[in-house]
Enzyme design. Structure first.
Site, mmCIF file in Angstrom:
data_model
loop_
_atom_site.group_PDB
_atom_site.id
_atom_site.type_symbol
_atom_site.label_atom_id
_atom_site.label_comp_id
_atom_site.label_asym_id
_atom_site.label_seq_id
_atom_site.Cartn_x
_atom_site.Cartn_y
_atom_site.Cartn_z
ATOM 1 N N LYS A 3 1.059 -1.206 -0.202
ATOM 2 C CA LYS A 3 0.111 0.078 0.255
ATOM 3 C C LYS A 3 1.443 1.107 0.453
ATOM 4 C CE LYS A 3 -4.086 2.124 0.501
ATOM 5 N NZ LYS A 3 -3.475 3.245 -1.092
ATOM 6 N N GLN B 86 7.573 4.029 3.951
ATOM 7 C CA GLN B 86 6.248 3.233 3.633
ATOM 8 C C GLN B 86 5.800 2.038 4.634
ATOM 9 O OE1 GLN B 86 4.266 5.627 1.167
ATOM 10 N NE2 GLN B 86 2.584 5.389 2.947
ATOM 11 N N LYS C 64 5.252 3.018 7.983
ATOM 12 C CA LYS C 64 4.658 3.706 8.360
ATOM 13 C C LYS C 64 3.431 3.692 8.709
ATOM 14 C CE LYS C 64 3.835 7.587 5.204
ATOM 15 N NZ LYS C 64 3.585 8.249 4.016
ATOM 16 N N LYS D 135 5.057 2.412 -2.935
ATOM 17 C CA LYS D 135 4.757 3.279 -3.760
ATOM 18 C C LYS D 135 5.598 3.151 -5.051
ATOM 19 C CE LYS D 135 5.015 7.539 -2.478
ATOM 20 N NZ LYS D 135 3.943 7.690 -1.361
ATOM 21 N N GLY E 34 -2.889 8.241 -4.268
ATOM 22 C CA GLY E 34 -1.841 9.418 -4.789
ATOM 23 C C GLY E 34 -0.777 9.683 -4.191
ATOM 24 N N ASP E 35 -0.020 10.923 -4.458
ATOM 25 C CA ASP E 35 1.006 11.482 -3.805
ATOM 26 C C ASP E 35 1.356 12.690 -4.683
ATOM 27 O OD1 ASP E 35 2.699 11.071 -1.630
ATOM 28 O OD2 ASP E 35 4.261 11.288 -3.264
ATOM 29 N N THR F 137 -4.673 13.614 5.318
ATOM 30 C CA THR F 137 -3.142 13.964 5.585
ATOM 31 C C THR F 137 -2.821 14.863 6.218
ATOM 32 O OG1 THR F 137 -2.833 12.127 3.952
ATOM 33 C CG2 THR F 137 -0.864 13.747 4.502
ATOM 34 N N ASN G 219 -2.434 19.144 -1.921
ATOM 35 C CA ASN G 219 -3.038 17.984 -0.684
ATOM 36 C C ASN G 219 -3.056 18.703 0.571
ATOM 37 O OD1 ASN G 219 -3.970 15.465 0.203
ATOM 38 N ND2 ASN G 219 -5.340 16.184 -0.670
ATOM 39 N N SER H 18 -6.763 6.025 3.594
ATOM 40 C CA SER H 18 -7.374 5.291 2.555
ATOM 41 C C SER H 18 -7.137 3.723 3.170
ATOM 42 C CB SER H 18 -5.869 4.807 1.213
ATOM 43 O OG SER H 18 -5.173 5.927 0.605
HETATM 44 P P1 NDP Z 1 0.796 17.629 -4.443
HETATM 45 O O1 NDP Z 1 0.786 17.480 -5.789
HETATM 46 O O2 NDP Z 1 -0.895 17.643 -4.306
HETATM 47 O O3 NDP Z 1 1.148 19.241 -3.703
HETATM 48 C C1 NDP Z 1 3.053 19.021 -3.586
HETATM 49 C C2 NDP Z 1 3.106 20.640 -3.339
HETATM 50 O O4 NDP Z 1 4.657 20.364 -3.295
HETATM 51 C C3 NDP Z 1 3.025 21.555 -4.097
HETATM 52 O O5 NDP Z 1 2.906 22.970 -3.482
HETATM 53 C C4 NDP Z 1 4.164 21.385 -4.964
HETATM 54 O O6 NDP Z 1 4.734 23.140 -5.844
HETATM 55 C C5 NDP Z 1 4.717 20.793 -3.773
HETATM 56 N N1 NDP Z 1 6.676 20.403 -4.570
HETATM 57 C C6 NDP Z 1 6.485 19.641 -4.737
HETATM 58 N N2 NDP Z 1 7.770 19.354 -5.044
HETATM 59 C C7 NDP Z 1 8.799 20.153 -5.240
HETATM 60 C C8 NDP Z 1 10.097 20.393 -5.180
HETATM 61 N N3 NDP Z 1 10.803 19.897 -5.353
HETATM 62 N N4 NDP Z 1 10.789 22.039 -5.087
HETATM 63 C C9 NDP Z 1 9.677 23.152 -4.352
HETATM 64 N N5 NDP Z 1 7.905 22.362 -3.827
HETATM 65 C C10 NDP Z 1 7.844 20.821 -4.778
HETATM 66 O O7 NDP Z 1 1.220 16.724 -3.419
HETATM 67 P P2 NDP Z 1 0.690 16.343 -1.833
HETATM 68 O O8 NDP Z 1 -0.217 17.884 -0.748
HETATM 69 O O9 NDP Z 1 0.049 15.186 -1.643
HETATM 70 O O10 NDP Z 1 2.543 16.229 -1.485
HETATM 71 C C11 NDP Z 1 3.051 16.544 -0.589
HETATM 72 C C12 NDP Z 1 3.942 15.760 0.372
HETATM 73 O O11 NDP Z 1 2.994 14.950 1.644
HETATM 74 C C13 NDP Z 1 4.814 14.606 -0.952
HETATM 75 O O12 NDP Z 1 6.464 14.812 -0.089
HETATM 76 C C14 NDP Z 1 4.185 13.440 -0.218
HETATM 77 O O13 NDP Z 1 4.919 11.833 -0.012
HETATM 78 C C15 NDP Z 1 3.766 13.416 1.500
HETATM 79 N N6 NDP Z 1 1.944 12.742 1.631
HETATM 80 C C16 NDP Z 1 1.733 13.076 0.508
HETATM 81 C C17 NDP Z 1 0.274 12.233 1.226
HETATM 82 C C18 NDP Z 1 -1.266 12.254 0.427
HETATM 83 O O14 NDP Z 1 -2.238 11.963 1.000
HETATM 84 N N7 NDP Z 1 -0.582 13.062 -0.313
HETATM 85 C C19 NDP Z 1 0.650 10.977 2.262
HETATM 86 C C20 NDP Z 1 1.406 10.884 3.478
HETATM 87 C C21 NDP Z 1 2.411 12.391 2.611
HETATM 88 P P3 NDP Z 1 4.967 22.342 -7.657
HETATM 89 O O15 NDP Z 1 3.682 22.782 -8.275
HETATM 90 O O16 NDP Z 1 4.984 24.070 -7.941
HETATM 91 O O17 NDP Z 1 4.961 21.380 -7.451
HETATM 92 O O1 2IT Z 2 2.690 9.083 1.348
HETATM 93 C C1 2IT Z 2 2.025 8.400 1.780
HETATM 94 O O2 2IT Z 2 1.628 7.528 2.401
HETATM 95 C C2 2IT Z 2 0.893 8.861 0.783
HETATM 96 N N1 2IT Z 2 1.118 9.141 -0.723
HETATM 97 C C3 2IT Z 2 -0.545 7.873 0.167
HETATM 98 C C4 2IT Z 2 -0.626 6.567 0.291
HETATM 99 C C5 2IT Z 2 -1.349 5.887 0.224
HETATM 100 O O3 2IT Z 2 -2.079 5.006 -0.454
HETATM 101 O O4 2IT Z 2 -2.705 6.626 0.708
#
Ligand code: NDP
Ligand code: 2IT
Length: 445
Positions: free
Chosen positions: A90, A111, A114, A126, A165-166, A210, A241, A377
């Site tokens: 997952k 992961q 976690k 992943k 998603g991520d 998250t 997100n 999830s």
């Molecule tokens: P999104 O794509 O929704 O948003 C990512 C954000 O981070 C955007 O604002 C993006 O800006 C910025 N960003 C990404 N990469 C870079 C970079 N290299 N430099 C500067 N800004 C950057 O992703 P999420 O919000 O889903 O994910 C954010 C973090 O949270 C990640 O580390 C992800 O692994 C982690 N995460 C996400 C989960 C989820 O459920 N979605 C769960 C647990 C962890 P721009 O659009 O300009 O690239």
């Molecule tokens: O980093 C993470 O935990 C995620 N992007 C969410 C993974 C999931 O299966 O919901």
């Protein structure tokens, strides 16, 4: 690092050359395991550590697709099925130009632990691609997702491997991928992906989970000191997100988030972030942070330095790995920051983590603090399996309970291994022992 773990680390570096993020993630976990192995030497027997750092399966594939102008592009797709001791693999899918095998491997490794902390019966995996969705039309994103799923479909399934998603993968992408999976398999396996739309098997609260969880974790850490988020100034990075719903929950708990960022710069809004405007710009228009500043008097856009230059009480890094380095940590500490809760995966560099721990502030590592997303999830999978739907309050109450349990598990493990208040050790030790015990029960596999 102890000899026994040092050897495992050296082997990881030699076998996975140049995969620096993976090395970093493994180093952090192995370093924490010293006191665990000292107390329970059997965890280092039967090559358990050597097995846990080696993915069960790594899949890498070509993803050809055609853009709106008729040009053919070739991206690379990945799915790393890291550990299935506790349940089906997952973990999310990341679409970002920086994606490579080492990035996906670090994320898959994190992961495992976690997901163990959530206690929801999910293994670790992943995936993703170096595809960049920025500036692509819906039709281009759809064609890419269909091509990506055409290969991925043969490797996943509701009891095998369940992506989500991520970065760069949200509801739109999950929709296109689910449509293609269903068509290829001729089977409505709702539980094969999570983060689905509410009308076709998605769970309420998954979108928020998250970010909400990261803030709930900060609140639990503060409660150990008799404090709360009420009245605190919060610094958030990212504007996706995780960042958006971290801001929402922080506001609900009486704090004032004053920053967010994307790769074009960061915004400071001392009056407090206008969340409706941020959602309009980012979720509806898929715009840049500058679009917010244009419509919000008093907010300013900064395109040099980093968001961590702004003084605040609480920092929530919610963008990406290694976005907060040792210098940024020192600046945050000088600015009075007393709490860091990681919404992103591995956003703080080892130097930053060391600085926070030396200063004795509350530091919640991502594998604990951002586990609310994957936990929800698992709740989505549970609803899909039971062909049922919970209301928002029910799903949120479950998320809140899971985050409290994760917090308490970290605290208990940190105490057990002689480092009270060390959430890094606590999360790694609690997550590791849960996976290791089951791997031992399953024999040498
Ligand atoms: P999104 O794509 O929704 O948003 C990512 C954000 O981070 C955007 O604002 C993006 O800006 C910025 N960003 C990404 N990469 C870079 C970079 N290299 N430099 C500067 N800004 C950057 O992703 P999420 O919000 O889903 O994910 C954010 C973090 O949270 C990640 O580390 C992800 O692994 C982690 N995460 C996400 C989960 C989820 O459920 N979605 C769960 C647990 C962890 P721009 O659009 O300009 O690239
Ligand atoms: O980093 C993470 O935990 C995620 N992007 C969410 C993974 C999931 O299966 O919901």
């Amino acid at each position: 690092m102890q000899d026994v773990v040092e050897k495992v680390y050296e082997q990881v570096v030699a076998r996975n050359r140049g995969e620096v993020e993976f090395h970093q993630a493994v180093h952090e976990v192995l370093e924490s395991l010293g006191p665990v192995i000292a107390k329970h030497p059997h965890y280092a027997e039967g090559a358990l550590l050597e097995r846990i750092v080696e993915p069960e399966r790594q899949i890498m594939f070509r993803v050809p697709w055609v853009d709106d102008a008729g040009q053919v592009h070739v991206n690379r797709g990945f799915r790393i099925e890291f550990n299935s001791a506790l349940g089906p693999y997952k973990g999310g899918l990341r679409f970002h130009p920086s994606v490579n095998a080492g990035i996906i491997k670090f994320l898959g490794f994190e992961q495992i632990f976690k997901n163990a902390l959530t206690a929801q019966g999910i293994g670790g995996g992943k995936g993703g691609s170096d595809f960049d969705p920025h500036g692509r039309s819906d039709a281009e994103v759809m064609r890419f997702c269909q091509s990506f799923m055409t290969e991925l479909a043969r490797h996943i399934g509701p009891s095998t491997d369940v992506p989500a998603g991520d970065i760069g993968v949200g509801g739109r992408e999950i929709g296109y991928m689910f449509g293609q999976y269903k068509r290829l398999r001729n089977s409505y396996d709702a539980g094969v992906l999570t983060g689905k739309g509410l009308a076709w098997g998605g769970s309420l609260v998954r979108t928020e989970a998250t970010g909400y969880g990261t803030v709930l974790f900060a609140q639990s850490m503060l409660a150990t000191k008799g404090e709360s988020l009420e009245g605190k100034k919060v610094l958030v990075s990212g504007a996706g997100n995780v960042a958006i719903y971290a801001i929402e929950k922080a506001q609900q708990l009486g704090a004032t988030p004053i920053t967010f960022s994307d790769s074009s710069g960061y915004v400071v809004d001392e009056a407090g972030v206008d969340l409706e405007l941020l959602k309009q710009v980012k979720e509806v228009e898929r715009g840049r942070v500058a679009d917010y500043v244009e419509r919000r008097p008093g907010a300013r856009l900064v395109t040099s330095g980093s968001v961590w230059d702004v003084p605040g009480d609480v920092a929530l890094p919610c963008a990406t790995q290694n976005e907060l380095d040792g210098d940024a940590a020192a600046t945050l500490l000088r600015g009075g920051c007393g709490v860091v809760s990681e919404g992103a995966n591995m956003p703080s560099t080892p130097e930053a983590v060391e600085a926070f721990q030396k200063a004795g502030i509350l530091f919640g590592p991502g594998k604990a603090a951002n586990a609310g997303g994957v936990a929800t999830s698992a709740l989505e999978m549970e609803q899909n399996a039971g062909r049922t739907r919970w209301d928002f309050a029910t799903a949120e109450a479950k998320l809140t309970g899971i985050m409290a349990d994760i917090h308490d598990s970290c605290v208990a493990a940190a105490e057990e291994y002689g480092r009270p208040g060390d959430y890094v050790l606590g999360a790694n030790a609690a997550g590791f022992t849960r996976v290791a015990d089951v791997m031992i029960a399953h024999g040498i596999v």
